[in-house]
Design a protein around this motif. Structure first.
Motif, mmCIF file in Angstrom:
data_model
loop_
_atom_site.group_PDB
_atom_site.id
_atom_site.type_symbol
_atom_site.label_atom_id
_atom_site.label_comp_id
_atom_site.label_asym_id
_atom_site.label_seq_id
_atom_site.Cartn_x
_atom_site.Cartn_y
_atom_site.Cartn_z
ATOM 1 N N MET A 1 0.801 -1.227 0.000
ATOM 2 C CA MET A 1 0.000 0.000 0.000
ATOM 3 C C MET A 1 0.837 1.281 0.000
ATOM 4 N N LYS A 2 1.986 1.233 0.651
ATOM 5 C CA LYS A 2 2.860 2.416 0.689
ATOM 6 C C LYS A 2 3.381 2.717 -0.724
ATOM 7 N N THR A 3 3.891 1.696 -1.382
ATOM 8 C CA THR A 3 4.434 1.860 -2.739
ATOM 9 C C THR A 3 3.341 2.251 -3.730
ATOM 10 N N ALA A 4 2.188 1.574 -3.649
ATOM 11 C CA ALA A 4 1.102 1.813 -4.629
ATOM 12 C C ALA A 4 0.594 3.254 -4.567
ATOM 13 N N HIS A 5 0.618 3.866 -3.373
ATOM 14 C CA HIS A 5 0.033 5.205 -3.215
ATOM 15 C C HIS A 5 1.093 6.301 -3.037
ATOM 16 N N ALA A 6 2.347 5.928 -3.226
ATOM 17 C CA ALA A 6 3.428 6.901 -3.022
ATOM 18 C C ALA A 6 3.332 8.041 -4.030
ATOM 19 N N GLY A 7 3.540 9.251 -3.541
ATOM 20 C CA GLY A 7 3.573 10.411 -4.432
ATOM 21 C C GLY A 7 2.218 10.892 -4.912
ATOM 22 N N MET A 8 1.147 10.282 -4.472
ATOM 23 C CA MET A 8 -0.200 10.688 -4.919
ATOM 24 C C MET A 8 -0.722 11.878 -4.126
ATOM 25 N N GLY A 9 -0.181 12.085 -2.946
ATOM 26 C CA GLY A 9 -0.664 13.175 -2.100
ATOM 27 C C GLY A 9 -2.076 12.948 -1.596
ATOM 28 N N VAL A 10 -2.389 11.702 -1.237
ATOM 29 C CA VAL A 10 -3.732 11.391 -0.708
ATOM 30 C C VAL A 10 -3.883 12.014 0.680
ATOM 31 N N LYS A 11 -4.993 12.759 0.865
ATOM 32 C CA LYS A 11 -5.278 13.390 2.163
ATOM 33 C C LYS A 11 -6.303 12.558 2.937
ATOM 34 N N ASP A 12 -6.420 12.868 4.217
ATOM 35 C CA ASP A 12 -7.381 12.152 5.064
ATOM 36 C C ASP A 12 -8.804 12.263 4.495
ATOM 37 N N ALA A 13 -9.164 13.460 3.978
ATOM 38 C CA ALA A 13 -10.509 13.662 3.413
ATOM 39 C C ALA A 13 -10.737 12.743 2.199
ATOM 40 N N ASP A 14 -9.670 12.496 1.421
ATOM 41 C CA ASP A 14 -9.786 11.599 0.260
ATOM 42 C C ASP A 14 -10.039 10.170 0.743
ATOM 43 N N PHE A 15 -9.309 9.792 1.786
ATOM 44 C CA PHE A 15 -9.460 8.452 2.355
ATOM 45 C C PHE A 15 -10.892 8.260 2.871
ATOM 46 N N LYS A 16 -11.404 9.295 3.572
ATOM 47 C CA LYS A 16 -12.776 9.221 4.121
ATOM 48 C C LYS A 16 -13.789 9.121 2.986
ATOM 49 N N ALA A 17 -13.555 9.884 1.906
ATOM 50 C CA ALA A 17 -14.481 9.857 0.759
ATOM 51 C C ALA A 17 -14.522 8.446 0.164
ATOM 52 N N LEU A 18 -13.346 7.826 0.049
ATOM 53 C CA LEU A 18 -13.273 6.477 -0.523
ATOM 54 C C LEU A 18 -13.980 5.448 0.366
ATOM 55 N N VAL A 19 -13.838 5.596 1.673
ATOM 56 C CA VAL A 19 -14.520 4.666 2.589
ATOM 57 C C VAL A 19 -16.045 4.880 2.511
ATOM 58 N N GLU A 20 -16.484 6.142 2.362
ATOM 59 C CA GLU A 20 -17.923 6.413 2.182
ATOM 60 C C GLU A 20 -18.439 5.745 0.910
ATOM 61 N N ASP A 21 -17.641 5.798 -0.150
ATOM 62 C CA ASP A 21 -18.022 5.157 -1.418
ATOM 63 C C ASP A 21 -18.138 3.646 -1.246
ATOM 64 N N LEU A 22 -17.181 3.070 -0.506
ATOM 65 C CA LEU A 22 -17.220 1.624 -0.266
ATOM 66 C C LEU A 22 -18.479 1.261 0.514
ATOM 67 N N LYS A 23 -18.818 2.091 1.495
ATOM 68 C CA LYS A 23 -20.007 1.840 2.312
ATOM 69 C C LYS A 23 -21.279 1.880 1.449
ATOM 70 N N SER B 1 -21.496 1.000 -1.660
ATOM 71 C CA SER B 1 -21.560 -0.275 -2.398
ATOM 72 C C SER B 1 -21.989 -1.416 -1.476
ATOM 73 N N LEU B 2 -21.473 -1.419 -0.240
ATOM 74 C CA LEU B 2 -21.850 -2.476 0.706
ATOM 75 C C LEU B 2 -23.340 -2.386 1.028
ATOM 76 N N ASP B 3 -23.850 -1.152 1.175
ATOM 77 C CA ASP B 3 -25.296 -0.953 1.397
ATOM 78 C C ASP B 3 -26.090 -1.440 0.188
ATOM 79 N N HIS B 4 -25.587 -1.103 -0.996
ATOM 80 C CA HIS B 4 -26.266 -1.486 -2.239
ATOM 81 C C HIS B 4 -26.462 -2.999 -2.310
ATOM 82 N N PHE B 5 -25.435 -3.749 -1.841
ATOM 83 C CA PHE B 5 -25.521 -5.218 -1.862
ATOM 84 C C PHE B 5 -26.075 -5.775 -0.547
#
Ligand code: HEM
Length: 153
Positions: free
Chosen positions: A100-122, A124-128
């Motif tokens: 995960m460190k290598t895959a996301h290196a240099g992308m500048g992912v912020k905490d808000a981006d991480f939270k947005a992605l987890v909301e998106d995952l949720k 999909s989980l709700d959808h199913f």
């Protein structure tokens, strides 16, 4: 002699059947309380369906974060995510992508981006209709990856 051979094979067949029946009866039901998170999620096909919906229907349409994925090989990402989730939840897969460190290196992912992605995952989980307990357990497996992925303030 012939009769002895027959009765031995009958005995072997009967005990094999009895063992098989016993082993089967002592296994937890595939989606039951004692089952792995992988089984409770419904196995690899169900995980892949969630991943595809998450990537293509949620993240790709989420203006907060979709720019990150502009040049990403989506099929490769989906296959990697499905293997990663399968392995992390106790399934028979092996994730062979970058750490995960290598895959996301240099992308500048912020905490808000991480939270947005987890909301998106949720979403999909709700959808199913994945139950709350399994959702929490799955997100609990991914949450520790936060510090390797989030590298910007
Ligand atoms: C728990 C959260 C996350 C997990 C489990 C995760 C998992 C993954 C995995 C497995 C890959 C594929 C790596 C490879 O095959 O080498 C990947 C790639 C990627 N991730 Fe994440 N990720 C997470 C969070 C994020 C966030 C928050 C962003 C940005 C908003 C992001 C953006 C990306 C991008 C753009 C790629 C593709 C990189 C490329 O095209 O080479 N990820 N991620």
């Amino acid at each position: 002699m012939q009769l002895r051979m027959i009765s031995i094979s009958v005995l072997l067949a009967a005990s094999a059947w009895a063992c098989g029946a016993k082993a089967k009866g002592s296994e937890p039901p595939a989606g039951g309380a004692g089952a792995s998170l992988y089984d409770r999620l419904g196995g690899k096909d169900a995980i892949t369906a969630v991943v595809v919906d998450f990537v293509e229907q949620r993240v790709a349409k989420d203006a907060r974060i979709n720019a990150f994925f502009a040049t990403t090989d989506i099929a490769r990402l989906e296959a990697g995510l499905a293997d990663q989730i399968c392995e992390a939840t106790g399934g028979p897969c092996k994730y062979t992508g970058r750490d995960m460190k290598t895959a996301h290196a240099g992308m500048g992912v912020k905490d808000a981006d991480f939270k947005a992605l987890v909301e998106d995952l949720k979403m999909s989980l709700d959808h199913f209709k994945v139950p709350a307990r399994e959702q929490q357990e799955l997100i609990g497996k991914l949450a520790p990856m936060h510090d390797d992925i989030v590298t910007a303030k």
